[in-house]
Design a protein around this motif. Structure first.
Motif, mmCIF file in Angstrom:
data_model
loop_
_atom_site.group_PDB
_atom_site.id
_atom_site.type_symbol
_atom_site.label_atom_id
_atom_site.label_comp_id
_atom_site.label_asym_id
_atom_site.label_seq_id
_atom_site.Cartn_x
_atom_site.Cartn_y
_atom_site.Cartn_z
ATOM 1 N N PHE A 103 6.023 7.325 0.625
ATOM 2 C CA PHE A 103 6.026 8.807 1.926
ATOM 3 C C PHE A 103 4.752 7.289 2.901
ATOM 4 O O PHE A 103 4.231 6.434 2.386
ATOM 5 C CB PHE A 103 4.881 9.533 0.878
ATOM 6 N N SER A 104 4.996 8.188 3.927
ATOM 7 C CA SER A 104 4.047 7.098 5.040
ATOM 8 C C SER A 104 2.902 8.155 5.388
ATOM 9 O O SER A 104 2.715 9.479 4.443
ATOM 10 C CB SER A 104 4.832 6.969 6.181
ATOM 11 N N ARG A 105 1.842 7.422 5.961
ATOM 12 C CA ARG A 105 1.018 8.088 6.135
ATOM 13 C C ARG A 105 1.222 8.957 7.553
ATOM 14 O O ARG A 105 1.574 8.487 8.090
ATOM 15 C CB ARG A 105 -0.258 7.792 6.201
ATOM 16 N N ILE A 149 0.455 -0.996 0.003
ATOM 17 C CA ILE A 149 -0.348 -0.515 0.183
ATOM 18 C C ILE A 149 1.186 0.933 -0.257
ATOM 19 O O ILE A 149 0.606 1.994 -0.346
ATOM 20 C CB ILE A 149 -1.435 0.022 1.382
ATOM 21 N N ARG A 150 1.583 1.311 0.605
ATOM 22 C CA ARG A 150 2.728 2.443 0.437
ATOM 23 C C ARG A 150 3.250 2.232 -0.466
ATOM 24 O O ARG A 150 3.147 3.580 -0.524
ATOM 25 C CB ARG A 150 3.710 2.287 1.729
ATOM 26 N N TYR A 151 4.049 1.445 -0.743
ATOM 27 C CA TYR A 151 4.321 1.782 -2.883
ATOM 28 C C TYR A 151 3.811 2.138 -3.682
ATOM 29 O O TYR A 151 3.711 3.380 -4.286
ATOM 30 C CB TYR A 151 5.237 0.102 -3.116
ATOM 31 N N VAL A 161 1.425 9.713 -5.811
ATOM 32 C CA VAL A 161 1.842 11.539 -5.306
ATOM 33 C C VAL A 161 3.130 11.648 -5.889
ATOM 34 O O VAL A 161 3.005 12.539 -6.526
ATOM 35 C CB VAL A 161 1.995 11.636 -3.776
ATOM 36 N N TRP A 162 3.415 10.968 -6.166
ATOM 37 C CA TRP A 162 4.605 11.519 -7.315
ATOM 38 C C TRP A 162 4.079 11.421 -8.513
ATOM 39 O O TRP A 162 4.381 13.058 -9.539
ATOM 40 C CB TRP A 162 5.847 10.294 -7.620
ATOM 41 N N THR A 163 3.647 10.538 -9.453
ATOM 42 C CA THR A 163 2.687 11.049 -10.617
ATOM 43 C C THR A 163 1.196 11.817 -10.897
ATOM 44 O O THR A 163 1.601 12.403 -10.852
ATOM 45 C CB THR A 163 2.372 9.527 -10.659
#
Length: 269
Positions: A202-204, A8-10, A16-18
């Protein structure tokens, strides 16, 4: 279907980046057209910040900002922010109410897309050659203040490697003093835990930002300015470490500290 937390993190990081780069590309194209049609100036800078700020809604969905009651959102200032990751400028776009430009290495102006937006928003290049650098920066700072454009700086000069606030470079404070501009602290808490130098993932997690009051620099001698620099670093450090304005600020002006949260909802209204 259950997905492991790492998967999920990946997936979230790729998203986010895209989406972030896609949005920034669209914004840059829009701003170029905007500049050609309506010209540059503070209006363009504010529009750029408003549009770029939306990237933080992807990276930092749990986001809040607290403004000091003594902060004047209408006054051009030099904003001094701790440096954590590539989202820092987007955070500034979200929390600085008025038009502002950035201060960055002259070589960054040669980067496609990024360099273009720095140019059309009156960014200040830092020459690689030492000769004449100070005079050029101070002249540029006076020009931006006269035009009603604030300046964003990262006094640490580099992104933190361990999540802690590093030693401040003094040059940006001398620049502010020469321009007769006040300095304003921006402290970001929680961003390092979400993303930091050395990883694209990214983490939440919650991210909080404190925007402090204007601190005058005009007319200060070097010794007095050194005190301003150290107190500002301490205030930023304590917020970054705890998520609360520092003991130095509370000791200096306890009434102002008590009114922080009450004021935060009014600035961006």
């Amino acid at each position: 279907m259950f997905f492991p937390a790492r998967v999920i993190r990946y997936l979230v990081s790729i998203l986010v980046w895209t989406l972030g780069f896609a949005w920034m590309t669209a914004v840059i194209l829009f701003l170029v057209v905007f500049a050609l049609v309506r010209g540059g100036g503070p209006q363009l800078n504010r529009k750029a910040a408003q549009l770029m700020s939306h990237v933080t809604r992807l990276a930092y969905p749990r986001f809040r900002v607290v403004y000091d009651p003594g902060f004047d959102p209408t006054r051009p200032s030099v904003f001094c922010q701790n440096h954590v990751n590539f989202m820092d400028a987007h955070v500034a776009c979200r929390v600085i109410p008025g038009p502002f430009c950035g201060l960055m290495l002259a070589s960054h102006f040669k980067i496609p897309a990024y360099g273009w937006i720095m140019r059309i928003t009156s960014g200040i290049p830092v020459p690689s050659e030492a000769g004449g650098r100070t005079a050029a920066l101070m002249a540029a700072a006076r020009d931006r203040m006269a035009r009603g454009i604030s300046i964003l700086v990262f006094p640490e000069a580099h992104r933190t490697r361990d999540g802690h606030v590093q030693r401040f470079k003094q040059g940006v404070f001398f620049m502010a003093r020469d321009a007769g501009a006040p300095v304003v602290p921006i402290a970001v808490y929680g961003a390092y835990q979400v993303n930091h130098k050395g990883t694209w993932l990214f983490s939440r997690g919650p991210v909080s930002v404190w925007v402090g009051p204007q601190v005058e620099t005009a007319g200060l001698d070097d010794e007095a300015l050194a005190v301003v620099i150290e107190e500002m670093r301490t205030d930023i450090h304590e917020f970054v470490e705890t998520g609360f304005p520092g003991s130095v600020l509370r000791a200096r002006e306890p009434a102002r500290f008590q009114g922080l949260v009450a004021n935060s909802s009014q600035i961006m209204a």
